[in-house]
Design a protein around this motif. Sequence first.
Motif, PDB file in Angstrom:
ATOM      1  N   VAL A   1       2.198  -8.031   2.973  1.00  0.00           N
ATOM      2  CA  VAL A   1       1.397  -6.922   2.457  1.00  0.00           C
ATOM      3  C   VAL A   1       0.262  -7.461   1.586  1.00  0.00           C
ATOM      4  N   VAL A   2       0.578  -8.352   0.652  1.00  0.00           N
ATOM      5  CA  VAL A   2      -0.450  -8.845  -0.266  1.00  0.00           C
ATOM      6  C   VAL A   2      -1.375  -9.852   0.418  1.00  0.00           C
ATOM      7  N   ASP A   3      -0.804 -10.748   1.225  1.00  0.00           N
ATOM      8  CA  ASP A   3      -1.637 -11.809   1.798  1.00  0.00           C
ATOM      9  C   ASP A   3      -2.534 -11.339   2.938  1.00  0.00           C
ATOM     10  N   LYS A   4      -2.067 -10.340   3.704  1.00  0.00           N
ATOM     11  CA  LYS A   4      -2.811 -10.030   4.924  1.00  0.00           C
ATOM     12  C   LYS A   4      -3.213  -8.573   5.078  1.00  0.00           C
ATOM     13  N   GLU A   5      -2.599  -7.675   4.326  1.00  0.00           N
ATOM     14  CA  GLU A   5      -2.730  -6.270   4.726  1.00  0.00           C
ATOM     15  C   GLU A   5      -3.442  -5.359   3.735  1.00  0.00           C
ATOM     16  N   MET A   6      -3.916  -5.908   2.630  1.00  0.00           N
ATOM     17  CA  MET A   6      -4.482  -4.988   1.639  1.00  0.00           C
ATOM     18  C   MET A   6      -5.960  -4.690   1.905  1.00  0.00           C
ATOM     19  N   TYR A   7      -6.337  -3.469   1.651  1.00  0.00           N
ATOM     20  CA  TYR A   7      -7.740  -3.064   1.675  1.00  0.00           C
ATOM     21  C   TYR A   7      -8.280  -3.281   0.261  1.00  0.00           C
ATOM     22  N   THR A   8      -8.955  -4.413   0.079  1.00  0.00           N
ATOM     23  CA  THR A   8      -9.415  -4.808  -1.254  1.00  0.00           C
ATOM     24  C   THR A   8     -10.932  -4.911  -1.252  1.00  0.00           C
ATOM     25  N   PHE A   9     -11.550  -4.438  -2.307  1.00  0.00           N
ATOM     26  CA  PHE A   9     -13.008  -4.543  -2.397  1.00  0.00           C
ATOM     27  C   PHE A   9     -13.444  -4.579  -3.860  1.00  0.00           C
ATOM     28  N   LEU A  10     -14.682  -5.028  -4.087  1.00  0.00           N
ATOM     29  CA  LEU A  10     -15.243  -5.002  -5.435  1.00  0.00           C
ATOM     30  C   LEU A  10     -15.968  -3.680  -5.619  1.00  0.00           C
ATOM     31  N   ASP A  11     -15.730  -3.011  -6.731  1.00  0.00           N
ATOM     32  CA  ASP A  11     -16.486  -1.768  -6.972  1.00  0.00           C
ATOM     33  C   ASP A  11     -17.829  -2.125  -7.624  1.00  0.00           C
ATOM     34  N   ARG A  12     -18.578  -1.120  -8.003  1.00  0.00           N
ATOM     35  CA  ARG A  12     -19.928  -1.374  -8.519  1.00  0.00           C
ATOM     36  C   ARG A  12     -19.906  -2.154  -9.824  1.00  0.00           C
ATOM     37  N   ASN A  13     -18.750  -2.173 -10.445  1.00  0.00           N
ATOM     38  CA  ASN A  13     -18.597  -2.894 -11.698  1.00  0.00           C
ATOM     39  C   ASN A  13     -18.027  -4.289 -11.466  1.00  0.00           C
ATOM     40  N   GLU A  14     -18.001  -4.706 -10.186  1.00  0.00           N
ATOM     41  CA  GLU A  14     -17.496  -6.030  -9.795  1.00  0.00           C
ATOM     42  C   GLU A  14     -16.015  -6.203 -10.104  1.00  0.00           C
ATOM     43  N   GLU A  15     -15.278  -5.090 -10.155  1.00  0.00           N
ATOM     44  CA  GLU A  15     -13.842  -5.209 -10.381  1.00  0.00           C
ATOM     45  C   GLU A  15     -13.130  -5.107  -9.029  1.00  0.00           C
ATOM     46  N   SER A  16     -12.089  -5.908  -8.875  1.00  0.00           N
ATOM     47  CA  SER A  16     -11.386  -5.919  -7.605  1.00  0.00           C
ATOM     48  C   SER A  16     -10.359  -4.787  -7.565  1.00  0.00           C
ATOM     49  N   LEU A  17     -10.577  -3.865  -6.646  1.00  0.00           N
ATOM     50  CA  LEU A  17      -9.694  -2.707  -6.500  1.00  0.00           C
ATOM     51  C   LEU A  17      -9.031  -2.750  -5.122  1.00  0.00           C
ATOM     52  N   THR A  18      -7.886  -2.102  -5.022  1.00  0.00           N
ATOM     53  CA  THR A  18      -7.166  -2.075  -3.743  1.00  0.00           C
ATOM     54  C   THR A  18      -6.633  -0.677  -3.471  1.00  0.00           C
ATOM     55  N   LEU A  19      -6.809  -0.254  -2.217  1.00  0.00           N
ATOM     56  CA  LEU A  19      -6.193   1.003  -1.781  1.00  0.00           C
ATOM     57  C   LEU A  19      -4.687   0.780  -1.760  1.00  0.00           C
TER      58      LEU A  19
END
Length: 429
Positions: free
Chosen positions: A62-80
């Motif tokens: 789940v963590v290594d391959k399956e997360m939808y992760t992106f940087l928001d406008r504040n450059e913080e890493s968020l995940t669905l």
Amino acid sequence: MSKSLQAIRGMNDILPEQTPAWRYLERTFADLLDGYGYSEIRLPILEFTELFARGIGEGTDVVDKEMYTFLDRNEESLTLRPEGTAGTVRAVLEHGMTGGGQVQKLWYAGPMFRYEKPQKGRYRQFHQIGVEVFNLAGPDIDAELIVLTWRLWKKLGLADSVTLQLNSLGSSEARATYRDALVAFLKERYDQLDEDSQRRLTTNPLRILDSKNETTQALLVGAPTLHDYLDEESRVHFEGLKARLDAAGIAYEINPKLVRGLDYYSRTVFEWVTTKLGSQGTVCAGGRYDGLVTQFGGKPTPGVGFAMGVERLVLLLETLGLVPAELARPADLYVCAFGEPAELAALTLAERLRDALPGVRLLVNAGAGSFKSQFKKADKSGAQFALIMGDDELAARVVGFKPLRGEGEQQNIAWDALPEHLAACLKQA
Ligand code: HAM
């Protein structure tokens, strides 16, 4: 339609013909949980990535391959959120809900996101209904969770279609000792392992037990088993759980290879499995995670829970023809009106009927088309009765009342007598 204007692969629209089954499942579950004294919690869909990385564990799929992760406008890493347990632990800690040993019995429902290869029963946006309980350490609460899911299966008519798999992973110390023993055993047979298992030998060796590869499974026959390494307290806990399930008359199969794909578990793990959905047969899964709260910086707080896959349960209900037919009940009454004055009166009348007969299903199609086309629509809607309002009816303060199914002539009914007449006809129908 161009691809970019279509839904994302693995993320499904749930169409009107499917939503009644979804609501049925959600409502049945919510009512059942009310009966056990559980409260609903609603959590954000986005969290900081670190929450999942730390909670679910680096090295898990789940963590290594399956997360939808992106940087928001504040450059913080968020995940669905890929699941609900980590977020629930975060929330109870953040709001001091488990302080002083307070017991929490919580449930949630909503979408989760995992970048998996979509197939029947496996999607990239899927939905879970889950339960998490805090500050109860004994096997009685593990048993309660299983008993209440069993009650749900019985209510839904699924009891004969699911089986319970059960295991204990022991304490984290016991599991670490076992992991070393397993790794030592498998290292001697490294060349015979499939590629995936070779990789897992360093990242997450316990998951090798889950391997679908037949050669690897054959190798595992002689491997040390988790149960040989179970610490005494975990063994007693597991015996306590089994005794309670026996007393409740719930059958289970002990599966020493059931290790689960998320890192936070200790002691009890379980899965409800069906053979009727092909390879994605786990409809509900969970277990105990006594160490997770401390991992997030909280005081030692036992936790246990499960989550069920809504898509899989709906599929199972549909496959077995267990979605109650009355869920898709059409409208009771279809209102046709011709000419603007009659349309206005029909709208008012419809609202009065809604006041007088709560629960009545009334479809208003005032002003949409000719006499003939409105009747066609009324018939197609599946409604029991049509109400007809034109200039003549308006002048006489009556409506034409026409049965659309079976016998019965159209008759004029005075506006004031309509609620009573309709109630009687619906009762008969
Ligand atoms: P999980 O086993 O990862 O556990 O997921 C629970 C259930 O969600 C699965 O048994 C399955 O029914 C459904 N599910 C998982 N992934 C998918 C997918 N890609 N498509 C459709 N359905 C899926 C957890 O998530 C833990 N948080 C459960 C838990 C709660 N343990 C303790 N508390």
